[in-house]
Motif scaffolding. Sequence first.
Motif: not given
Length: 634
Positions: A605-609
Motif C-alpha cells: 500500500g506504500k503511501a496509501h496504507g
Amino acid sequence: MALLKLNPSFKDYLWGGHRLVEEYHKKYEGEILAESWELSCHPDGSSVLASGEETGMSLPDYIEKRGKEILGENCKRFLNFPVLIKLIDAKDNLSIQVHPNNAYALKNEGQYGKTEMWYIMDCKPGAYLYYGFKEEITKEEFAKRIKEDTLLEVLNKVYVQKGDILFIEAGTIHAIGKDIVIAEIQQNSNVTYRVYDYGRVGKDGKKRDLHIEKALAVTERVPIIKSKSSYPHVAECDYFRVDRLYLDGTITNQLSGVIGKESFAHILIMEGEGTIQCGDTILSYQKGDSFFLEAGSGTYEVKGSCEALVTTIGEKANPIRIGVDIGGTMTKIGLINTEQQLFAKTSFQTNAKQPWKEVVKEIGKQIQNLLQQENIALDQCIGVGVGVPGTVDKKNGIVLYSNNILWENVPLQKELEQYLPIPIAIANDADCALLGEMAGGSGKQYEDVVMLTLGTGVGGGIAIDGKLYDGKLMGGSELGHCVIVEDGEPCSCGRKGCLEAYVSATALIRDGKRSMEQEKESVLWEKCKYDCNNLTPEMIFEGEQEGDRISKELLERYRKKLATGIANLVNLFRPQLIVIGGGISIQGENLLAPIREMLETMCFGKAHGELPELKIASLGNDAGMIGASNLIFC
Ligand SMILES: [Zn+2]
Ligand SMILES: [Zn+2]
C-alpha cells in the motif's frame, strides 16, 4: 448468565437441633441438624443445584463445566472458591475456638485462614455468645486458664438479639452459645483450633481433640476494638462483602439489583416469601432458601416480602503480584504493584543441568524470602505469573518443551502451588515481555501490538484488541521462525532461512566473523583483540559509527533483513505498534531510524496504507517479570 436455586449439604454435629428443618424448610431426614452448608464448594460437603437443566449437579462440578469466569473478575485471585455460607442451629453451646489468619495458616496448614461473620437470624431471650476477651491477658494466663477450665471467666460475653451482626476476624477467640440460629459467612477454610469443649464427648464416646499449642500461637489476647466501619455494607473484608435486602411486603414489595462482571452473588433468604427473577428464569422462594447468580447475570428482581443477605466478592486493597522470568542462565523474580511498577526483585542462576523440581523449589523459596524481606504477607499477593522460554500449555499450566532449559512436560503450575498456594499462571516468555511492555512500557495505550525480541534467538508476541493472541492450537506463534529466504541460512530450529537466522544477535555475529575473514583491515579486529570469537553486536555498531566499511555493510544487510521481517508482520497484522526488545534493542534509534525509512516502501500500500509506529521496548529485562505478573488477569 444464570439464576440457580441451591440445595445445601447437611451436618449433624452433636450440638444441633431441629429448627432448620421445622422453620427453615430444610429437607433432612436425620435426627439432629446442626448446620446446612448453603453455598459450598468445600470437599467436606458441597451445594447441589436445585433448579435449571443441571439440577442435581454439585456446585463445584457446575463451575468446572461453565468455567471459572462465572465467579467473576474479583475471584481470580483465589486458588479455590473463596467463601462458605452456612445456617447454624445451636441448640447447645459450641466449643470455644479460634481460627488462624492467612499468613499463619498458609505457612503451617497449607491453606487459607478464616475470618467469619455472624448474622443472628433468631435466638431465645437471654441467649449469648463469646466474642474475644474482656481484658488483655498474658499468654501464660491464657494457657493456665485453659488447663484449669476457667477460661470462660475472662471471655467477653455478648447477649444477642435477632438482626445482630458480629465480625470475627481471624485470631479472635469465639463461641456460639445455645439457642441461637445464625447465618455464617466465612472464608472457605476449615482450620479450627478448639481450646475448650465443655468436657463433652462425641457420638463415639470420645472427647473431641483440642489444639492448645496452635491456639496459643494465633489468638489475639486483647479485647476487640472495632477499627473500621463496613458501612453501607453489613460486612466487608478482603474475602467477602455482605449486604442486606429488605422488603416488608406492603410499603416495599419489589426491588431490583444488578450482578456485574466483578462477582457472582449468593442470596440467602432469612425471612419472607415471593419470587426472584433474572432474565427468563423466575423462581419462588421461602424462608431458608439459597440462590446463586453467576457473575454478569445483569438485572434481577425480587417480589414479595423478604429479609435476605447478599454475598459478593469485592476487590482486594493494594494487591501485589509476583512475576517470574525463567531463563537459560538466570531466573528473575519481581514484586509488582497496581501501578505496574516492579518495586523489589531478586534473581538466581539456573542452567539446563538442574533437575526441574529443584528449580521450582528454589523459585518458591526465593519468593518467600523476597516477600519476607519486603515485609509482605503471601495473602497480600493475588497471584504468581511465570514466563518460560519454550512451548507451554497455558490452560493446564504445563511446560511442554523448552530448548533452553531442557524441560519436557513439566507440570510447573501444580508443582509451584505446593510452595505458594495462590493462583499461578504460566506463559511463553516472549508473550510475557509483550504483556509487560503493554502494561507498563512502550506498548501502553495500544491495543494491537507485535513485539520482536532480538537476542540469542528471535522471539515474538502478538496482541490483538489488547489481548495476547495464542491461536487455538497448542504451540503458539513463532514470529522468529517465519522464513524470509527460501533455502537460506540454517536456523536453530533445524529449518532454513528463518528470520532468526538473519536478525538474532547470533546471526549478526556469524555474519561479522565471515566478513572479518575477508577484510583483515577492519577495525573490528582491533576491537575483538584479534580473536573473532570475542566479536559482539556492540562492536559492529561501534564500527559503523566510526566509519568502518564492513561494519556498515553488515548492518545495512542486517537492517534490510529486519525490515523485511517487520514488513511481513505489517502486511499480516497491520498493528498500531511494533516493539523491538532484546539485547540488540539497546542500539535504539541508531537501529530503528533507517528501518522506518525502508518500511515506507516495503509495506503493502506504500503511501496509501498507514504504517505502525516502531519503538524500542522500554522495560528492558524487567518486561518479562512485569508481563508474567499480568498473566493472572488474562
Ligand atoms: Zn469459628
Ligand atoms: Zn527457525
